[in-house]
Structures are given as structure tokens and as C-alpha cells.
Scaffold this active site. Sequence first.
Site, PDB file in Angstrom:
ATOM      1  N   LYS A  15      32.432 -40.612   8.035  1.00  0.00           N
ATOM      2  CA  LYS A  15      32.204 -40.159   6.702  1.00  0.00           C
ATOM      3  C   LYS A  15      33.202 -40.482   5.803  1.00  0.00           C
ATOM      4  CE  LYS A  15      30.050 -36.089   8.967  1.00  0.00           C
ATOM      5  NZ  LYS A  15      29.338 -34.664   9.043  1.00  0.00           N
ATOM      6  N   TYR A  27      19.920 -37.171   8.961  1.00  0.00           N
ATOM      7  CA  TYR A  27      18.753 -35.904   9.425  1.00  0.00           C
ATOM      8  C   TYR A  27      17.809 -34.984   9.423  1.00  0.00           C
ATOM      9  CZ  TYR A  27      24.637 -36.133   8.528  1.00  0.00           C
ATOM     10  OH  TYR A  27      25.323 -35.952   8.896  1.00  0.00           O
ATOM     11  N   PHE A  63      22.111 -26.007   3.359  1.00  0.00           N
ATOM     12  CA  PHE A  63      22.690 -26.636   3.167  1.00  0.00           C
ATOM     13  C   PHE A  63      22.965 -28.492   2.537  1.00  0.00           C
ATOM     14  CE2 PHE A  63      22.470 -26.475   7.614  1.00  0.00           C
ATOM     15  CZ  PHE A  63      23.065 -27.816   8.328  1.00  0.00           C
ATOM     16  N   ARG A 103      31.919 -35.861  21.881  1.00  0.00           N
ATOM     17  CA  ARG A 103      32.004 -34.546  20.653  1.00  0.00           C
ATOM     18  C   ARG A 103      32.919 -33.484  21.391  1.00  0.00           C
ATOM     19  NH1 ARG A 103      27.313 -33.312  17.200  1.00  0.00           N
ATOM     20  NH2 ARG A 103      27.711 -31.397  17.854  1.00  0.00           N
ATOM     21  N   THR A 160      32.259 -27.939  14.595  1.00  0.00           N
ATOM     22  CA  THR A 160      31.467 -28.410  13.256  1.00  0.00           C
ATOM     23  C   THR A 160      32.442 -28.224  11.687  1.00  0.00           C
ATOM     24  OG1 THR A 160      29.541 -28.211  14.150  1.00  0.00           O
ATOM     25  CG2 THR A 160      29.458 -28.543  11.381  1.00  0.00           C
ATOM     26  N   ARG A 182      38.401 -32.576  13.678  1.00  0.00           N
ATOM     27  CA  ARG A 182      38.482 -31.423  12.606  1.00  0.00           C
ATOM     28  C   ARG A 182      39.793 -30.711  12.823  1.00  0.00           C
ATOM     29  NH1 ARG A 182      32.233 -31.713  14.464  1.00  0.00           N
ATOM     30  NH2 ARG A 182      31.059 -33.048  12.966  1.00  0.00           N
ATOM     31  N   ASN A 213      33.991 -32.937   6.838  1.00  0.00           N
ATOM     32  CA  ASN A 213      34.011 -32.712   8.508  1.00  0.00           C
ATOM     33  C   ASN A 213      34.613 -34.076   8.616  1.00  0.00           C
ATOM     34  OD1 ASN A 213      31.412 -33.776   8.832  1.00  0.00           O
ATOM     35  ND2 ASN A 213      30.795 -31.412  10.471  1.00  0.00           N
ATOM     36  N   HIS A 219      30.848 -37.785  12.167  1.00  0.00           N
ATOM     37  CA  HIS A 219      29.444 -37.308  13.058  1.00  0.00           C
ATOM     38  C   HIS A 219      28.827 -38.159  14.504  1.00  0.00           C
ATOM     39  CE1 HIS A 219      25.161 -36.140  13.933  1.00  0.00           C
ATOM     40  NE2 HIS A 219      24.865 -38.603  13.868  1.00  0.00           N
ATOM     41  N   GLU A 235      19.520 -42.341  16.494  1.00  0.00           N
ATOM     42  CA  GLU A 235      20.087 -42.423  16.015  1.00  0.00           C
ATOM     43  C   GLU A 235      20.790 -44.561  15.970  1.00  0.00           C
ATOM     44  OE1 GLU A 235      23.079 -39.544  16.479  1.00  0.00           O
ATOM     45  OE2 GLU A 235      21.783 -37.624  15.284  1.00  0.00           O
TER      46      GLU A 235
HETATM   47  P1  CMP Z   1      27.422 -33.439  11.377  1.00  0.00           P
HETATM   48  O1  CMP Z   1      27.812 -33.436  13.050  1.00  0.00           O
HETATM   49  O2  CMP Z   1      26.918 -34.283  10.691  1.00  0.00           O
HETATM   50  O3  CMP Z   1      26.112 -32.989  11.499  1.00  0.00           O
HETATM   51  C1  CMP Z   1      25.040 -32.082  10.860  1.00  0.00           C
HETATM   52  C2  CMP Z   1      26.019 -32.076   9.612  1.00  0.00           C
HETATM   53  O4  CMP Z   1      25.754 -31.270   8.314  1.00  0.00           O
HETATM   54  C3  CMP Z   1      27.347 -31.359  10.132  1.00  0.00           C
HETATM   55  O5  CMP Z   1      28.207 -32.432  10.161  1.00  0.00           O
HETATM   56  C4  CMP Z   1      28.457 -31.171   8.380  1.00  0.00           C
HETATM   57  O6  CMP Z   1      28.454 -32.361   8.053  1.00  0.00           O
HETATM   58  C5  CMP Z   1      26.730 -30.422   7.336  1.00  0.00           C
HETATM   59  N1  CMP Z   1      26.919 -28.590   8.053  1.00  0.00           N
HETATM   60  C6  CMP Z   1      26.254 -28.687   9.361  1.00  0.00           C
HETATM   61  N2  CMP Z   1      26.302 -27.572   8.940  1.00  0.00           N
HETATM   62  C7  CMP Z   1      26.775 -27.014   7.504  1.00  0.00           C
HETATM   63  C8  CMP Z   1      26.718 -25.877   6.904  1.00  0.00           C
HETATM   64  N3  CMP Z   1      26.146 -24.583   7.149  1.00  0.00           N
HETATM   65  N4  CMP Z   1      27.311 -25.793   5.400  1.00  0.00           N
HETATM   66  C9  CMP Z   1      27.768 -26.835   5.073  1.00  0.00           C
HETATM   67  N5  CMP Z   1      27.283 -28.292   5.900  1.00  0.00           N
HETATM   68  C10 CMP Z   1      26.876 -28.387   7.540  1.00  0.00           C
END
Ligand code: CMP
Length: 135
Positions: A10, A50, A58, A86, A92, A103, A113, A116, A127
Site C-alpha cells: 500500500k 473494495y 471506514f 495472509r 488487520t 503488520r 496497514n 492487502h 481481484e
Molecule cells: P485490507 O486487507 O486492504 O482490507 C480492507 C481494508 O480496510 C483493511 O485492509 C484496512 O486497511 C481497512 N480497514 C478495515 N477495517 C478498518 C477499520 N475498522 N478502520 C479503518 N480501516 C479499516
Amino acid sequence: PTERSLVLIKPDAVRRGLLGEILSRFEGKGLVIEALELRTMDGSLADAHYAEHVDKAFYPPLKDFMTSGPLAALILSGDSVIEVVRAMIGATDGRKAAAGTIRGDLALSNRENLVHASDSPESAERELALWFPKF
Ligand code: CMP
């Protein structure tokens, strides 16, 4: 079985100079980089990528973040790569992710984070088609 995953390193990782370190972890694990492109996500790609999150609270700041600068889009392949990646990236929320994960070692945010990765064979297929249609 050998499979493929769509992985995004990211914009926070690119800004922080962590691209090399994160790629090294995947290479060290023995995963194969089949495609690698630096790209800046636009709003419509963010909404498609997404799709399951567009209505969540969020999502607007997540979209701003994901479109804020270049990211690295990868196709990784290897034995059980979806599950393996994963596990390597961790939970996350960087504050909760286990030490030893990407992470857990390098992120302190729930949004920014670093990585993805596709979470199932179905999402990988969707995807990969979105990011690398020619594959
Ligand atoms: P990702 O694995 O890219 O999938 C969804 C993304 O949304 C996740 O990583 C985070 O970057 C973001 N995300 C998921 N949950 C939250 C949350 N509660 N608050 C903020 N960002 C979030």
C-alpha cells in the site's frame, strides 16, 4: 496446491521506504513474483476492489488513503499462497497483529496497514481479473 494471490503493497509502505523489505519477506518465503507494477489507484478501481466495504463508515478515509500515492500491485504464486500470505501479513490492525508478521513488526494502524492480500480463492480470482486482466 500452487495458486495465485493478488497482493497490494500500500501507499504507506511505499512512502515509508518499506517496499524492498516487504518484497524480501515474500521472496525469502519462496513465493514467486509473477507480476509487479507500481500504480496509483483511482477512485473507480478503489470502489471495485473494495466493493464489499463501500458502504462502511471506514470506507471514505480508506479510499482517500489507497488513492493517495503509488502502490505496488503483485501477482504472487506458490503452494497455498493465499493462506501463506495472509499469515505473513498478520491481523488487520497493526496494533493487534502478532510480532513476526509484516503488520505486527511494521504497522501501528488499522487503516495504514502496509499490505492487502486476497483472502480466499474466490476473492483472488476477482481481484486478479480487476488488477491484471491480461493474466
Ligand atoms: P485490507 O486487507 O486492504 O482490507 C480492507 C481494508 O480496510 C483493511 O485492509 C484496512 O486497511 C481497512 N480497514 C478495515 N477495517 C478498518 C477499520 N475498522 N478502520 C479503518 N480501516 C479499516
